[in-house]
Design an enzyme around this catalytic site. Structure first.
Site, PDB file in Angstrom:
ATOM      1  N   GLY A 257       0.831  -1.263  -0.104  1.00 22.85           N
ATOM      2  CA  GLY A 257      -0.056   0.064   0.006  1.00 22.85           C
ATOM      3  C   GLY A 257       0.676   1.346  -0.150  1.00 22.85           C
ATOM      4  O   GLY A 257       0.392   2.270   0.249  1.00 22.85           O
ATOM      5  N   GLY A 258       2.040   1.225  -0.589  1.00 21.61           N
ATOM      6  CA  GLY A 258       3.031   2.334  -0.635  1.00 21.61           C
ATOM      7  C   GLY A 258       3.074   3.071   0.590  1.00 21.61           C
ATOM      8  O   GLY A 258       3.732   4.148   0.777  1.00 21.61           O
TER       9      GLY A 258
ATOM     10  N   SER B 132       4.893  -5.754  -2.032  1.00 20.73           N
ATOM     11  CA  SER B 132       5.138  -4.315  -2.396  1.00 20.73           C
ATOM     12  C   SER B 132       5.857  -3.580  -1.287  1.00 20.73           C
ATOM     13  O   SER B 132       6.826  -3.889  -0.894  1.00 20.73           O
ATOM     14  CB  SER B 132       3.879  -3.639  -2.558  1.00 20.73           C
ATOM     15  OG  SER B 132       4.017  -2.523  -3.266  1.00 20.73           O
ATOM     16  N   ALA B 133       5.364  -2.431  -0.555  1.00 23.79           N
ATOM     17  CA  ALA B 133       5.620  -1.818   0.506  1.00 23.79           C
ATOM     18  C   ALA B 133       6.026  -2.636   1.609  1.00 23.79           C
ATOM     19  O   ALA B 133       6.947  -2.488   2.271  1.00 23.79           O
ATOM     20  CB  ALA B 133       5.062  -0.720   0.749  1.00 23.79           C
TER      21      ALA B 133
ATOM     22  N   ASP C 113       5.521  -4.872 -14.305  1.00 20.39           N
ATOM     23  CA  ASP C 113       5.537  -4.154 -13.206  1.00 20.39           C
ATOM     24  C   ASP C 113       6.704  -2.989 -13.241  1.00 20.39           C
ATOM     25  O   ASP C 113       7.957  -3.315 -13.682  1.00 20.39           O
ATOM     26  CB  ASP C 113       5.948  -4.953 -11.827  1.00 20.39           C
ATOM     27  CG  ASP C 113       6.173  -3.838 -10.524  1.00 20.39           C
ATOM     28  OD1 ASP C 113       5.983  -2.849 -10.595  1.00 20.39           O
ATOM     29  OD2 ASP C 113       6.266  -4.666  -9.375  1.00 20.39           O
TER      30      ASP C 113
ATOM     31  N   HIS D  41       1.708  -4.464 -11.249  1.00 22.65           N
ATOM     32  CA  HIS D  41       2.184  -4.400  -9.754  1.00 22.65           C
ATOM     33  C   HIS D  41       0.938  -4.897  -9.041  1.00 22.65           C
ATOM     34  O   HIS D  41       0.047  -4.196  -9.296  1.00 22.65           O
ATOM     35  CB  HIS D  41       2.675  -2.926  -9.424  1.00 22.65           C
ATOM     36  CG  HIS D  41       3.207  -2.885  -8.097  1.00 22.65           C
ATOM     37  ND1 HIS D  41       4.550  -3.264  -7.871  1.00 22.65           N
ATOM     38  CD2 HIS D  41       2.712  -2.397  -6.746  1.00 22.65           C
ATOM     39  CE1 HIS D  41       4.585  -3.306  -6.676  1.00 22.65           C
ATOM     40  NE2 HIS D  41       3.816  -2.636  -5.921  1.00 22.65           N
TER      41      HIS D  41
END
Length: 321
Positions: A86-87, A163-164, A268, A298
């Site tokens: 979720g960045g 991801s994050a 991605d 992504h």
């Protein structure tokens, strides 16, 4: 290389607005789901939510496959500590699609999954999420939950993220490798699904997908701007793994015998950063399993159930080695 102009507004793409005090208003819909711990329900995985640090509002959602409950004797299960993506600015362990991913992970891999809720940026900039990750590992170490005590194999633990969350798993792993004793919790390795890294220089995969519909590079830039400590750029070690003390700590990771799984796909924009991370770890003597496939985007390993099952099969094989 791509010379196409940037056409995407990152604030509109992320559906956020910046407030005068430096916080953000999240305008996107993020439905949550409640845990289900009733053993009388006909469900493959039981779940419950437990607090870790109430002053930081951090917690964990634990996923327990029903298989141990179905037999009088069983082997304790591998333990996967999971950090969501979720960045650094979005979502929680209760977000529906992340809850479902961890439920499927526990069921497919036959493992205990502990999905950690960490503090979000920009209200809590990095390294807050890393601090919360290490605190969660210490909370697990203390064996303060009955599901973990009764069913988790503390000698067979993996730190995982998407991801994050994979960035968080990586940095938490570096901290543990450098100086932290988690005995009786024994970390066997890291599982990094489409890890979120970057730098000030654009890489070819970013230039090729400069206006990517899912994760355009300027949206990544904005998330980093909201997440990194004030005054640093994307060549800070939290974003660029070739900077700072990280490469030196990787020597320790190799000596500890940890194994690392890195997965990604050509759709991605961050793929070249992910492949560079895998190469860096290999150069430092870390045993790395890389899996980069065609197509995708992504977050595909979260949203696409076929790709998700393929990842879980890969993880099951990785853990069984």
């Amino acid at each position: 290389m791509s010379g196409q102009p940037i056409t995407i507004d990152p604030f509109l793409h992320l559906n956020i607005s910046l407030n005068p005090n430096g916080t953000i208003t999240r305008l996107r819909d993020d439905p949550h789901v409640s845990p289900s711990l009733n053993p009388n329900l006909s469900i493959p995985v039981l779940t419950k939510h437990v607090p870790i640090n109430q002053s930081h509002n951090t917690s964990a959602r634990i996923f327990l496959p029903r298989k141990p409950h179905d037999h009088s004797s069983f082997h304790k299960l591998p333990l996967i500590v999971y950090f969501h993506g979720g960045g650094f600015i979005f979502f929680s362990a209760a977000s529906v699609f992340l809850h479902d991913l961890c439920l499927n992970l526990a069921n497919d891999v036959n493992s205990i999954v502990v999905s950690v809720d960490y503090r979000l940026a920009p209200e809590h900039r990095l390294p807050s999420a890393y601090d919360d990750a290490v605190e969660a590992l210490h909370w697990i170490k203390r064996q303060s939950d009955d599901w973990l005590i009764n069913y988790a194999d503390y000698s067979n633990c993996y730190i995982m993220g998407g991801s994050a969350g994979a960035n968080i798993a990586y940095h938490a792993g570096l901290r543990v490798a450098a100086e932290i004793d988690l005995n009786p919790l024994k970390i066997r390795g890291l599982i990094l699904s489409q890890p979120f890294f970057g730098g000030t220089q654009r890489v070819p995969s970013e230039l090729k997908l400069i206006n990517d519909a899912v994760l355009p590079p300027n949206a990544c830039d904005l998330m980093w701007e909201l997440s990194l400590p004030v005054g640093v750029d994307r060549d800070h070690e939290y974003c660029n793994p070739t900077a700072g003390d990280g490469p030196g700590v990787l020597d320790r990771v190799g000596k500890l015998g940890w194994r690392v799984l890195v997965s990604g796909c050509e759709g991605d924009p961050l793929m070249d950063h992910q492949m560079a991370l895998a190469r860096l770890m290999e150069e430092k003597g870390v045993s790395v399993v890389s899996c980069f496939v065609e197509g995708g985007y992504h977050g595909v390993e979260v949203r696409d159930l076929i790709r998700q099952k393929q990842l879980h099969d890969l993880i099951k094989d990785f853990i069984s080695l």
